[in-house]
Design an enzyme around this catalytic site. Structure first.
Site, short mmCIF file in Angstrom:
data_model
loop_
_atom_site.label_atom_id
_atom_site.label_comp_id
_atom_site.label_asym_id
_atom_site.label_seq_id
_atom_site.Cartn_x
_atom_site.Cartn_y
_atom_site.Cartn_z
N GLU A 88 5.10 -62.80 -20.76
CA GLU A 88 4.02 -63.72 -20.40
C GLU A 88 2.67 -63.06 -20.62
O GLU A 88 1.92 -62.75 -19.69
CB GLU A 88 4.19 -64.20 -18.95
N GLU A 106 12.99 -68.21 -20.84
CA GLU A 106 13.03 -68.47 -19.40
C GLU A 106 12.95 -69.96 -19.16
O GLU A 106 12.05 -70.64 -19.67
CB GLU A 106 11.84 -67.83 -18.67
C1 BGP Z 1 8.04 -66.12 -14.85
C2 BGP Z 1 8.25 -64.63 -14.83
C3 BGP Z 1 9.54 -64.20 -14.24
C4 BGP Z 1 10.07 -65.08 -13.14
C5 BGP Z 1 9.80 -66.54 -13.31
C6 BGP Z 1 10.08 -67.41 -12.10
O1 BGP Z 1 6.71 -66.41 -14.89
O2 BGP Z 1 8.22 -64.11 -16.14
O3 BGP Z 1 9.46 -62.84 -13.93
O4 BGP Z 1 10.03 -64.57 -11.92
O5 BGP Z 1 8.50 -66.79 -13.73
O6 BGP Z 1 9.05 -67.30 -11.18
P1 BGP Z 1 9.26 -67.03 -9.65
O7 BGP Z 1 10.11 -65.80 -9.57
O8 BGP Z 1 7.91 -66.83 -9.13
O9 BGP Z 1 9.94 -68.21 -9.10
#
Ligand code: BGP
Length: 496
Positions: free
Chosen positions: A194, A389
């Site tokens: 990201e 993701e």
């Molecule tokens: C993305 C990140 C991840 C992950 C995901 C879900 O932005 O790259 O590391 O954690 O989001 O977010 P969260 O864990 O805050 O629910």
């Protein structure tokens, strides 16, 4: 519910799998020569679901407290889900689901205890080597992120994070070691997770603590640090291509997606501006130069970014092979948000969309937005895409029969798979693969909770570190296996 317009179909070599990050799963924060990372210093805080800014507020004092903290303090990233000691069991479960690919990240501080060390830490290298061998044993392709939110803490204590240009050389040394030692196991690489995130959470992405920048505006420091990260990424791409001619090296962005709240031209303009803000750094990684609108944005704020004469050439020589991204939710933009309901999302807030359902954390789920995002990215970049993701964070409950009946997760998956299929078959998008985020429960990035669960595999651990770390299959485990086995064509889940 997503209504697919063409029959669901995927290319036969489509890469199905799951995604994780070192700092959210490994644990073993001080074992086998691992140095400390900034993620090890993030305390658990009880805050409201929409309050990600409070989670990311981090001062020099927080750092001091973390460095002095005893074993009872609650720093969830230090324990992760103890993947470090469970990786064989976990990868076996991924193989059982039929994964073709497993996305994970390498922790820089395991490879170099101190990023200034001349020689890498062999115990850290051995861990990843063994893990890659384990993946290969099952025919699973590793997809490796070099940096997923865990700058070594030394970069914060002894430098000013990515604001300091010296960090580029340290990262280059680290990237070389990764390519040299792991290149025989790994074809797919990502440089920074990201890459746009530093503007939203500067400490985890850039190692930047605001109170350490009294001499310049903090925002200017972020732009400068971003520049250094762009140079480091481009250098890593070039070196990777030279050392590993078959490697595919991509960038990774947060694919936020906004809609204009109304058809008012002002709302459309606000939306266009917001979307450009999302693309600005990926534009550099794909095209090898700053887009004009980013240069203007920096100039209009009155900032000057220090660039070396060779930087333009470095950026041009380090263009990525593919574009990967995270996608979870969408929201809206309005020129004037007064009186409008807001909804939280992936480290952003937007105007609430009345047509979309929300997750328990308020993120508005939207499979159509995934199709829109795929088309936008492909039209803009004309590069192969990879969804690295996507997923649903939910509070799973163990039912009386001892199982977790997470049909809500299956539904989310089905809808997004159908949207991907349409993007491929109707819109002509080239999509290489799909890795579900948090394929095994892990520590949330924005909330640091275990109770925000994404996995097909449950891990017995709570927000405070209580639990046995025992793994258990959820209903979605069998569902994803069925999806992969049928190459995305069998999406029925009513039998679960
Ligand atoms: C993305 C990140 C991840 C992950 C995901 C879900 O932005 O790259 O590391 O954690 O989001 O977010 P969260 O864990 O805050 O629910």
């Amino acid at each position: 519910m997503y209504q697919n317009t063409t029959p669901v179909k995927f290319p036969k070599d489509f890469l199905w799998g799951g995604a994780t990050a070192a700092n959210q799963i490994e644990g073993a924060w001080n074992e086998d020569g691992k140095g400390m990372t900034i993620e090890d210093c993030l305390p658990y805080r009880e805050v409201g679901v929409a309050d990600f800014t409070k989670q990311f507020a981090f001062t020099s004092r927080d750092l001091e407290e973390a460095l002095a903290a005893g074993p009872d303090a609650n720093y969830p990233k230090r324990r992760g889900i103890d993947f470090y000691h469970h990786y064989k069991e976990d990868i076996k479960l991924f193989a059982e689901m039929g994964y073709k690919v497993f996305r994970m990240s390498i922790c820089w501080s395991r490879i170099f205890t101190d990023p200034r060390d001349e020689k890498p830490n062999e115990a850290g290298i051995a861990f990843y080597e063994n893990m890659f061998k384990e993946c290969r044993k099952y025919g699973i392709e590793p997809l490796v992120t070099l940096s997923h939110y865990d700058p070594p803490v030394v970069l914060v204590t002894d430098y000013r994070g990515w604001y300091s240009r010296e960090v580029i050389d340290l990262f280059e040394k680290y990237a070389r070691v990764c390519f040299e030692r792991f290149g025989k196991y790994v074809t797919y690489w990502l440089t920074f997770n990201e890459v746009d995130a530093m503007l939203r959470h500067p400490v985890t992405s850039g190692g930047l603590i605001e109170d350490r920048f009294t001499d310049i505006p903090f925002e200017q420091a972020i732009y400068q640090a971003m520049h250094h990260q762009m140079i480091a990424s481009a250098k890593a791409v070039k070196i990777g291509h030279e050392m590993l001619p078959d490697a595919k090296i991509g960038c990774m962005m947060t694919k936020l997606c906004f809609y204009p709240f109304t058809c008012k031209p002002e709302d459309n303009l606000a939306n266009q501006q917001r979307m450009r803000g999302i693309y600005r750094y990926v534009d550099i990684q794909v095209f090898g130069e700053y887009p004009g609108y980013l240069k203007k944005e920096i100039e209009n704020k009155g900032y000057r970014i220090r660039m070396n004469p060779e930087d333009a050439r470095i950026l041009k020589e380090g263009c990525v092979d593919f574009v990967s991204f995270s996608y979870y939710m969408t929201s809206c933009m309005a020129a004037n948000t007064e009186g409008l309901d807001m909804a939280p999302g992936n480290t952003v807030n937007g105007v609430k969309n009345p047509y979309l359902p929300s997750s328990e954390w308020g993120w508005q789920t939207d499979p159509v937005g995934l199709r829109i995002s795929l088309v936008e990215l492909y039209d803009r970049y004309r590069k192969p895409l990879f969804i690295v993701e996507n997923g649903l964070g939910a509070k799973d409950v163990i039912a009386e029969d001892g199982k977790i009946h997470d049909t809500y997760r299956c539904e989310y998956l089905k809808d997004h798979v159908e949207a991907m299929s349409d993007a491929i078959n109707e819109d002509g998008v080239e999509l290489w693969g799909y890795t579900w985020w948090g394929c095994i429960d892990l520590v949330s990035e924005s909330t640091r909770q275990m109770s925000k669960r994404y996995g097909f595999i449950y891990v017995d651990l709570d927000d405070y570190g209580n639990g046995t770390y025992k793994r258990m299959k959820k209903d979605s485990f069998d569902y994803y296996r069925q999806v992969i086995e049928s190459n995305g064509e069998n999406l029925e889940y009513s039998h679960l």
